[in-house]
Structure formats: C-alpha cells, structure tokens
Design a protein around this motif. Sequence first.
Motif, PDB file in Angstrom:
ATOM      1  N   ARG A   1      17.838   5.432 -21.994  1.00 14.54           N
ATOM      2  CA  ARG A   1      16.718   6.240 -22.528  1.00 14.54           C
ATOM      3  C   ARG A   1      16.952   5.827 -23.879  1.00 14.54           C
ATOM      4  NH1 ARG A   1      20.214  10.559 -19.787  1.00 14.54           N
ATOM      5  NH2 ARG A   1      19.088  10.962 -17.977  1.00 14.54           N
ATOM      6  N   GLN A   2      17.506   4.852 -24.545  1.00 11.91           N
ATOM      7  CA  GLN A   2      17.516   4.645 -25.870  1.00 11.91           C
ATOM      8  C   GLN A   2      16.085   3.886 -26.173  1.00 11.91           C
ATOM      9  OE1 GLN A   2      20.750   2.283 -27.378  1.00 11.91           O
ATOM     10  NE2 GLN A   2      22.340   3.780 -26.360  1.00 11.91           N
ATOM     11  N   ILE A   3      16.080   3.164 -24.924  1.00  5.44           N
ATOM     12  CA  ILE A   3      14.500   2.375 -25.313  1.00  5.44           C
ATOM     13  C   ILE A   3      13.416   3.334 -24.546  1.00  5.44           C
ATOM     14  CG2 ILE A   3      13.125   0.649 -24.225  1.00  5.44           C
ATOM     15  CD1 ILE A   3      15.233  -0.386 -26.104  1.00  5.44           C
ATOM     16  N   ALA A   4      13.734   4.034 -23.522  1.00 11.12           N
ATOM     17  CA  ALA A   4      12.901   5.120 -23.315  1.00 11.12           C
ATOM     18  C   ALA A   4      12.331   6.131 -24.371  1.00 11.12           C
ATOM     19  CB  ALA A   4      13.276   5.847 -22.120  1.00 11.12           C
ATOM     20  N   ASP A   5      13.230   6.469 -25.267  1.00 11.44           N
ATOM     21  CA  ASP A   5      12.859   7.636 -26.329  1.00 11.44           C
ATOM     22  C   ASP A   5      11.921   6.904 -27.150  1.00 11.44           C
ATOM     23  OD1 ASP A   5      14.616   9.535 -25.281  1.00 11.44           O
ATOM     24  OD2 ASP A   5      16.141   8.930 -26.768  1.00 11.44           O
ATOM     25  N   ALA A   6      12.236   5.627 -27.459  1.00 14.76           N
ATOM     26  CA  ALA A   6      11.417   4.627 -28.391  1.00 14.76           C
ATOM     27  C   ALA A   6       9.789   4.610 -27.667  1.00 14.76           C
ATOM     28  CB  ALA A   6      11.799   3.283 -28.598  1.00 14.76           C
ATOM     29  N   VAL A   7       9.738   4.481 -26.327  1.00 11.26           N
ATOM     30  CA  VAL A   7       8.448   4.568 -25.534  1.00 11.26           C
ATOM     31  C   VAL A   7       7.892   6.004 -25.931  1.00 11.26           C
ATOM     32  CG1 VAL A   7       7.572   4.472 -23.356  1.00 11.26           C
ATOM     33  CG2 VAL A   7       9.265   2.566 -24.275  1.00 11.26           C
ATOM     34  N   LEU A   8       8.733   6.977 -25.625  1.00 10.37           N
ATOM     35  CA  LEU A   8       8.243   8.563 -25.578  1.00 10.37           C
ATOM     36  C   LEU A   8       7.592   8.814 -26.813  1.00 10.37           C
ATOM     37  CD1 LEU A   8       8.147  10.935 -23.573  1.00 10.37           C
ATOM     38  CD2 LEU A   8      10.225  11.740 -25.241  1.00 10.37           C
ATOM     39  N   PHE A   9       8.055   8.514 -27.846  1.00 10.63           N
ATOM     40  CA  PHE A   9       7.715   8.842 -29.040  1.00 10.63           C
ATOM     41  C   PHE A   9       6.937   7.762 -30.051  1.00 10.63           C
ATOM     42  CE2 PHE A   9      11.228  11.681 -28.238  1.00 10.63           C
ATOM     43  CZ  PHE A   9      10.524  12.755 -28.464  1.00 10.63           C
ATOM     44  N   GLU A  10       6.606   6.542 -29.350  1.00  9.51           N
ATOM     45  CA  GLU A  10       5.963   5.452 -30.005  1.00  9.51           C
ATOM     46  C   GLU A  10       4.475   6.328 -30.514  1.00  9.51           C
ATOM     47  OE1 GLU A  10       4.350   2.119 -31.498  1.00  9.51           O
ATOM     48  OE2 GLU A  10       6.270   2.573 -30.927  1.00  9.51           O
ATOM     49  N   GLY A  11       4.250   6.121 -31.468  1.00 15.26           N
ATOM     50  CA  GLY A  11       3.016   6.635 -32.197  1.00 15.26           C
ATOM     51  C   GLY A  11       2.909   8.117 -32.215  1.00 15.26           C
ATOM     52  N   TYR A  12       3.854   8.813 -32.020  1.00 12.62           N
ATOM     53  CA  TYR A  12       4.158  10.313 -32.151  1.00 12.62           C
ATOM     54  C   TYR A  12       3.428  10.886 -33.480  1.00 12.62           C
ATOM     55  CZ  TYR A  12       5.565  14.889 -32.418  1.00 12.62           C
ATOM     56  OH  TYR A  12       5.731  16.456 -32.411  1.00 12.62           O
TER      57      TYR A  12
END
Length: 469
Positions: A16-27
């Motif tokens: 999830r540390q990586i998944a969080d970066a994906v989730l909020f990329e460009g937020y």
Amino acid sequence: MTLFEPAIQERFAVARQIADAVLFEGYVLYPYRASAAKNRMRWQFGVLVPPAWGQGSGEHHDQRTECLIEPRAQANLSIELRFLHAQRRTVEQVGADGEFAAAEALELPDRVLVPWDEGVEERVELVLPVAASAGDGLVLPFDRAEREETETVELDGRVCGRLVRRRARVEGEIRVRTTEMPGPYRTLKLTVEVANTSGWTPDAGADRDAALPYALVSAHVLLGLDNGSFLSVTDPPEWARAAVATCANLRTWPVLAGERDDVMLSSPIILEDHPRVAPESPGVLYDATEIDEILALRTSALTEREKREARGTDARAGAAVDLVDSLPPEVWDRLHGTVRALRESTGSAGPTTLIEPGTSDPGTSGTDRPWWDPASDAGFDPASDRVPVDGRSIGPGSRVRLRPGPRRTDAQDLFLHGRDALVEAVLHDVDGAVHLAVTVDGDPGADIRRAQGRFLYFQPDELTVLEDT
C-alpha cells in the motif's frame, strides 16, 4: 472492518505504500491551488468513467489485469480494489438576511476556501477460494451510495459560511476467473476485470466534469495469495514466457509488490517489480513523477497569499505546504544530489552532493549571479515560436512526420516511427535545446492530452515536414 486475515493485511500494508502513491498521483499539482491551470482538469490516471460517457470520449469504463499464479492446495485469493470517489465541494456564504448563498470564495485568516472536487478513498475487499473462480468465474457487484454533508465555517466565533459536500452513487463490478495453462508446472492465468457500471447518462452538452462524480478515479487492484505465488509479467521464468505472452492487460499493469511474490499490484501507471518509495522522500507531494527537491523548492517559494489558497483548496494540499515549511536543513541536504550507486559501491552513506573539483557550490557559478536567470524566459512563447526544419519554418499548427533519432529513442518512440503528428508548441530548455510538443494523428486521447498539457516531445532533427503544412 476488513475481510482479510492478519497475514494478508500485513503483506498488503507493504504494497500500500506504493499503491498510495498511485492512488494520489496527480491528485493536486504544484502550485497546489484550484486556480492554477494544471489543477483545472483533474484526475488523469486510472479513470474509469460511466459507460454512457466513455463512448466517444477517449476514456474507458473498464480495465483488465491478467497474470500467472501458482496456487497451492486450498489457496485463497484476496482482492482489494482501491479508487477515489470524487466529492464535489461547494462554498456558501451567509448573507445579510442570514441565509446561505453560493460563493466563489470564502476568505479566512488562515485559508481561502473555494469550490473543489475532493477525492474520498474507497476500498472494495474480496476473499474467495481460487477454485471458485474456475470456468466462467465470478461476477461481484459493488456500489457506493450517494451522500451529502455540510460543514459550518466560523470566523471570530460566528458562522460566516459553510461547505457542502456531495457524492453521487457509483456502481461497478469485479469479474474474476482462472484458466489452467499448459506447462511443466501447475499454473493458472488469473483475470481480474474492474468495470464501472453506473447508469448515469449525460445531458446534452455535458462535459467531463459532469461525469467525474460517477467515475472510479485512480482505480487499481491489490492481489494476494495466502498459499502460493505470482509470476512476474515483466521478467517471467523461461518456462513460463509463452504463457505470460498470452496475458492481455488493458489500461493497467501488474507488478510484484511487497517482500515476497505473494502480492501483486496492478496499477494504471507502469511500474517495475518490487517498486519502492525513495527513502529520501520527505512525504506526500502528490506528483511522484516529479523530483521532490524541485517541488519542495518551488513550494517554499510560494507567497503567504498563495499558501492560504493552497490550504483552502484541499486539506492534502495544505498538508504538503506545511510539510515543506517544516523541513529541517538535514532533509534538504538529503534531497539534493543523492547517488545510490555510489553508496552501494562504497558502502557509505556519506556526502551525496557532487561538486566538481575546483568549482564552487553547485547553486552558484562562482559569482553572485544565479546559474539561470528566470527573466530570460520572457523572450520565448511556446504558442507562437517557430524553428527551421528541412529549411522550412514550423510552429504550432504545423504537420510533421515522426522520425525518432537513434541517440534518444526509447521503446515508446519506436512505436511512433513514421506516424504523422501535429505540432502543439515550441519549447526551449535552459541548455538552449529546442523541443517540439506534438499530438499524434489518430490518438483518441489527443483532446485530453491537449487539455492537460501532456504532450510527446521531439527535437527538430527527429521530424520531417509534411507537404500540407
């Protein structure tokens, strides 16, 4: 309440540390204000729109992940779909009559509140026996109900306005199936499809903003096996290459995540196996494709008024501004000039800022003058500048054929060789090189790229001018 066993929860926590970066990329992008041009078109990765909007828009309502698994006896598959649910926030101000009325902004001493789409994290968790997905597989529907909330805003002890947050109903499906694959070992192809099935229908003249509340934004999937392992799609073992070649991933890419090969992250952003967050990163700045040092320096240069706007735009934007303001000197030093290859060679975590012998600090040129004068940009205009190519002057609106040069070609360029394109802008970098921003003919996402300002870039010697220019 989670459906996952503690062991899977622990392994998912690493991924999830990586998944969080994906989730909020460009937020929310620098300069972290709703008024900034780059923040006016939101949500750029993994957006699954309602089917009625996807037709002809260049965006899609579904994504598909395929990979190989080696399950052992009685193996269970854990699936976690994660996405952002766009929550539309409006601002209302109290009038002289005591009634609330819509407002473009609400000025407060510490922030400036403006209308904005917030992203609420949603998760859909599933646990099922691998054996249950054989044959036709399983279709697992989910939904998130519409919702409305209000938050009063006070100034000097009295109510001066309120924020109204509304979420639309979204619906979707997760489709799971497994297929036996031939080979020396028991291997299954796992297919996981995520689809937006929301029944929203756009009115005449509706734009993308109208569809976003019904979309699954930054959608990605975490997959876990409690008894078995996944095979890499990027670098599979030799015996599995033929089977991996049959996997078709659409609008997402699966990579091994975590410490072992029992967790897979399928992301709309292409990653390598076992990706990691850079240890130098001080925190979340919402643009993981950018360099943290550059973002932090730019953020620290915002005026107090701009920081108030950022804090009022979004709580996450405000947290990013506060993070940069609080960075101690040792963190700034760690951000600058890190070269991990030297650390690996020397076994030392000593100085990582490289300064050539006989030169001064890299922030200066030996004088009091900075290495780059921002005022020099005033002589360039990407929207009107022109450059010579093949003895002809070209600029925005010119038509060209792409001939990527072998010195700079990457895998993406090879696919574009010989394609016709439209020049959108002419840009000059600080080293004096010229780059032409283009959109490729026939690209269904060209309008979206143009609106986002995300182009493909080539140098003049990589282009041939077309006769119809």
